[in-house]
Design an enzyme around this catalytic site. Structure first.
Site: not given
Length: 265
Positions: A158, A171
């Protein structure tokens, strides 16, 4: 999903894509199938979504089968490969004993929504690490005996692993761990001709980040962060993964490719 490509660069290859029932994973599964691979479409909870992906691939002349197993729970890796082996045997007529071969492993499945550190809980943190980092680690471990020489491991990371997103700290940490794993595995598996790379999507139009696109103004703000002035589509990521899965990427390993459309340049 469009019709089958003419290149068929992955004919005779077998792929497993985790979290392939929707979003980026679905786009990757469809693209690899379009390139000729037999694709295991993994899902954790939504069997209906995965079966829809499989049906769509088959309708367009590709080959696919569902692989159902929840990640981030005890026994998850064994469950994934038991379902994978059953699917490969059904599709290819492989021997009923022993591990079925694998050429391409795409670790795409993930969970998000951790919040800033002041709102984080141990339960959410543990779940984030379990699905986004621990599961890929042990899926690779479980895949090693069956992963053929010259194979591919592709991890979906990500942009949060490179940019500061305090609202998604846990995350981001889990995706940073995935990038570190990518680098280490590339060194370890190079002797077998196996490449290991990761891709870092930015803002992609998927269910996972739908909360960021609830109004036209919010959507426009996200689009403006890309150099191209738009939000990405799953196919934007899937096409890069297809390249990394092909022989054309044979001299690339240990890399984290930015697939964010030039976000925040």
């Amino acid at each position: 999903m469009t019709g089958l490509a003419t290149g068929r660069a992955l004919t005779d290859k077998i792929a497993l894509v985790t979290g392939a029932g929707r979003g980026i994973g679905r786009g990757i599964a469809e693209r690899l199938a379009r390139d000729g691979a037999l694709v295991g479409v993994h899902y954790g909870r939504s069997e209906a979504a995965a079966l829809e992906v499989v049906a769509g691939i088959r309708k367009n002349g590709g080959r696919a089968f569902p692989v159902g197993a929840e990640l981030g729970v005890p026994g998850d890796v064994n469950a994934v490969f038991a379902a994978f082996d059953a699917g490969v045997r059904e599709q290819t007529g492989a021997a009923a004993e022993g591990a079925c071969p694998l050429d391409i492993l795409v670790n795409n499945a993930g969970v998000s929504g951790s919040g800033p550190i002041g709102q984080a809980t141990p339960e959410v943190f543990d779940r984030m690490i379990a699905v986004n980092a621990k599961a890929p680690f042990f899926l690779v471990q479980g895949a090693l005996p069956r992963l053929r020489d010259g194979g591919r491991v592709i991890n979906v990371s990500s942009l949060a692993a490179r940019h500061a997103f305090p609202e998604s700290m846990a995350y981001a940490m889990s995706k940073g761990a995935l990038d570190t794993m990518t680098l280490c595995l590339a060194k370890e598996l190079a002797g077998r001709g196996i490449t290991v790379n990761s891709v870092r999507p930015g803002f992609i139009a998927t269910d996972m980040n739908a909360r960021r696109r609830t109004t036209p103004e919010a959507r426009a703000a996200l689009a403006a962060r890309s150099a191209f002035g738009r939000i990405g589509e799953p196919s934007d990521v899937a096409d890069v993964v297809a390249f990394l899965a092909s022989d054309d990427s044979r001299w690339i390993t240990g890399q984290c490719l930015d697939v964010s459309g030039g976000t925040d340049l």
